[in-house]
Design an enzyme around this catalytic site. Structure first.
Site, PDB file in Angstrom:
ATOM      1  N   ALA A   1       8.810   8.796  52.813  1.00 36.25           N
ATOM      2  CA  ALA A   1       7.710   8.909  53.792  1.00 36.25           C
ATOM      3  C   ALA A   1       6.574   9.666  53.105  1.00 36.25           C
ATOM      4  O   ALA A   1       6.090  10.692  53.586  1.00 36.25           O
ATOM      5  CB  ALA A   1       8.153   9.582  55.081  1.00 36.25           C
TER       6      ALA A   1
ATOM      7  N   HIS B   1       3.182  14.827  48.512  1.00 34.14           N
ATOM      8  CA  HIS B   1       4.101  14.305  47.496  1.00 34.14           C
ATOM      9  C   HIS B   1       3.319  13.749  46.292  1.00 34.14           C
ATOM     10  O   HIS B   1       3.684  13.965  45.146  1.00 34.14           O
ATOM     11  CB  HIS B   1       4.924  13.134  48.050  1.00 34.14           C
ATOM     12  CG  HIS B   1       5.805  13.477  49.209  1.00 34.14           C
ATOM     13  ND1 HIS B   1       5.558  13.048  50.488  1.00 34.14           N
ATOM     14  CD2 HIS B   1       6.961  14.194  49.277  1.00 34.14           C
ATOM     15  CE1 HIS B   1       6.512  13.470  51.293  1.00 34.14           C
ATOM     16  NE2 HIS B   1       7.374  14.174  50.590  1.00 34.14           N
TER      17      HIS B   1
ATOM     18  N   GLN C   1      12.635  27.027  49.957  1.00 31.93           N
ATOM     19  CA  GLN C   1      13.368  26.031  49.159  1.00 31.93           C
ATOM     20  C   GLN C   1      13.118  26.248  47.663  1.00 31.93           C
ATOM     21  O   GLN C   1      14.034  26.119  46.845  1.00 31.93           O
ATOM     22  CB  GLN C   1      12.931  24.632  49.581  1.00 31.93           C
ATOM     23  CG  GLN C   1      13.465  23.522  48.697  1.00 31.93           C
ATOM     24  CD  GLN C   1      13.165  22.155  49.282  1.00 31.93           C
ATOM     25  OE1 GLN C   1      13.839  21.707  50.183  1.00 31.93           O
ATOM     26  NE2 GLN C   1      12.150  21.485  48.763  1.00 31.93           N
TER      27      GLN C   1
HETATM   28  P1  AMP Z   1      10.320  16.230  51.110  1.00 29.19           P
HETATM   29  O1  AMP Z   1      10.156  14.751  50.968  1.00 29.19           O
HETATM   30  O2  AMP Z   1       9.837  16.762  52.410  1.00 29.19           O
HETATM   31  O3  AMP Z   1      11.704  16.707  50.734  1.00 29.19           O
HETATM   32  O4  AMP Z   1       9.349  16.873  50.030  1.00 29.19           O
HETATM   33  C1  AMP Z   1       9.478  16.576  48.661  1.00 29.19           C
HETATM   34  C2  AMP Z   1       8.681  17.563  47.876  1.00 29.19           C
HETATM   35  O5  AMP Z   1       7.302  17.481  48.240  1.00 29.19           O
HETATM   36  C3  AMP Z   1       9.128  19.009  48.157  1.00 29.19           C
HETATM   37  O6  AMP Z   1       9.135  19.737  46.943  1.00 29.19           O
HETATM   38  C4  AMP Z   1       8.059  19.505  49.094  1.00 29.19           C
HETATM   39  O7  AMP Z   1       7.870  20.909  49.070  1.00 29.19           O
HETATM   40  C5  AMP Z   1       6.827  18.782  48.564  1.00 29.19           C
HETATM   41  N1  AMP Z   1       5.805  18.722  49.589  1.00 29.19           N
HETATM   42  C6  AMP Z   1       5.938  18.243  50.847  1.00 29.19           C
HETATM   43  N2  AMP Z   1       4.801  18.417  51.550  1.00 29.19           N
HETATM   44  C7  AMP Z   1       3.922  19.031  50.712  1.00 29.19           C
HETATM   45  C8  AMP Z   1       2.591  19.493  50.847  1.00 29.19           C
HETATM   46  N3  AMP Z   1       1.915  19.374  51.983  1.00 29.19           N
HETATM   47  N4  AMP Z   1       2.006  20.081  49.791  1.00 29.19           N
HETATM   48  C9  AMP Z   1       2.698  20.239  48.622  1.00 29.19           C
HETATM   49  N5  AMP Z   1       3.954  19.807  48.430  1.00 29.19           N
HETATM   50  C10 AMP Z   1       4.565  19.230  49.459  1.00 29.19           C
END
Ligand code: AMP
Length: 281
Positions: A33, A38, A155
């Protein structure tokens, strides 16, 4: 873009590429998503590495609420288009059986208590699930650098702890939070907000900025009191926690000293959607 569903095939591909002279493999683990947050991680990885692997895996073991897992968005077609456009070399898109087959055993990873506080206290087992899946992904990809977002601040500390035990050579790169125009931290879960609430949700970031400005003027206690009040007064917002903690061990601070490495971490339920944010102080 090469798409792999099997760990063995990805490993073989990466081994070959290394034999061909690729030095630095960058890795961006995600649950899909994909949004601009990302893609910012991906862009930085592309700039700093010779080859970039992105994974998309909605990891069941880190969801403590089955309905959250079920509702998690999985727009794989669109995600693949975005990754193609960004020019990544490989996508790892495993099914649950591939990650947790019959010979897989999860371990209780020593996270130094980081998994039991703040987000971990609200979501028991969540960070053990995260640490285990990232350990497994690191085993498969054997990257030189791995990219994580500051958005999930706790995290990043958990991964740091896990990597110190099992993957000390991987260099962690933490990328600043990418925000929507109103200040809301981008998240796959924002899709679940009504457009009206999504527009209004910028108040979370505004409260964090105000807290930061208030600390030198009014002291930490008063600034925290005001910030919690600022969040609670917003209609539809339930505050789970708002704490100022040390950036490394995430222990609460009772005062701010000069040069203190502090961060404010917040979690709220807004319109029934859990939103996280943070700000370095
Ligand atoms: P997720 O798909 O939510 O597991 O996120 C994957 C990676 O993207 C993780 O390292 C998150 O911290 C990073 N991430 C998600 N949203 C953001 C954002 N708004 N700004 C920076 N990194 C993000």
């Amino acid at each position: 873009m090469n798409v792999f569903q099997e760990a063995e095939k990805l490993s073989t591909y990466l081994r070959k590429r290394r034999e061909e002279g690729i030095h630095c493999v960058g890795f961006v683990p995600t649950m899909g998503a994909l949004h601009q947050g990302h893609l910012t991680l991906v862009k930085q990885a592309m700039e700093e590495c010779d080859l970039v692997v992105v994974s998309i895996f909605v990891n069941p073991t880190q969801f403590n609420d089955p309905s959250d897992l079920e509702k998690y968005p999985r727009p794989i077609g669109r995600d693949m288009e975005l990754l193609l456009e960004s020019g990544v070399d490989a996508l790892f898109f495993p099914q649950v059986e591939e990650m947790y087959g019959s010979n897989y055993t999860s371990t209780q990873i020593d996270l130094g208590g980081l998994d039991e506080i703040l987000e971990g206290a609200q979501r028991p087992g969540h960070f053990q699930g995260v640490a285990n899946v990232v350990r497994r992904l690191f085993d498969i990809v054997e990257a030189d650098r791995a990219y994580f977002g500051q958005k999930d601040f706790q995290q990043t500390r958990v991964i740091h702890q896990m990597k110190a035990h099992y993957h000390p050579k991987v260099e962690l790169r933490i990328v600043p939070i990418v925000r929507e125009a109103n200040g809301l931290a981008m998240s796959s879960r924002n899709e679940r907000l009504s457009s009206e609430l999504r527009d209004r949700a910028g108040f979370i970031y505004r409260c964090l900025l105000k807290l930061k400005a208030d600390i030198p003027l009014n002291g930490l206690d008063e600034a925290l009191f005001q910030a919690r009040r600022c969040l609670k007064k917003e209609e539809g917002c339930v505050l789970e926690y708002l704490d100022v903690v040390h950036q490394e061990n995430l222990q609460p601070l009772d005062q701010m000293k000069e040069g203190q490495k502090a961060v404010v971490l917040v979690a709220v339920l807004y319109g029934g959607v859990r939103l996280l944010d943070n700000l370095l102080l």
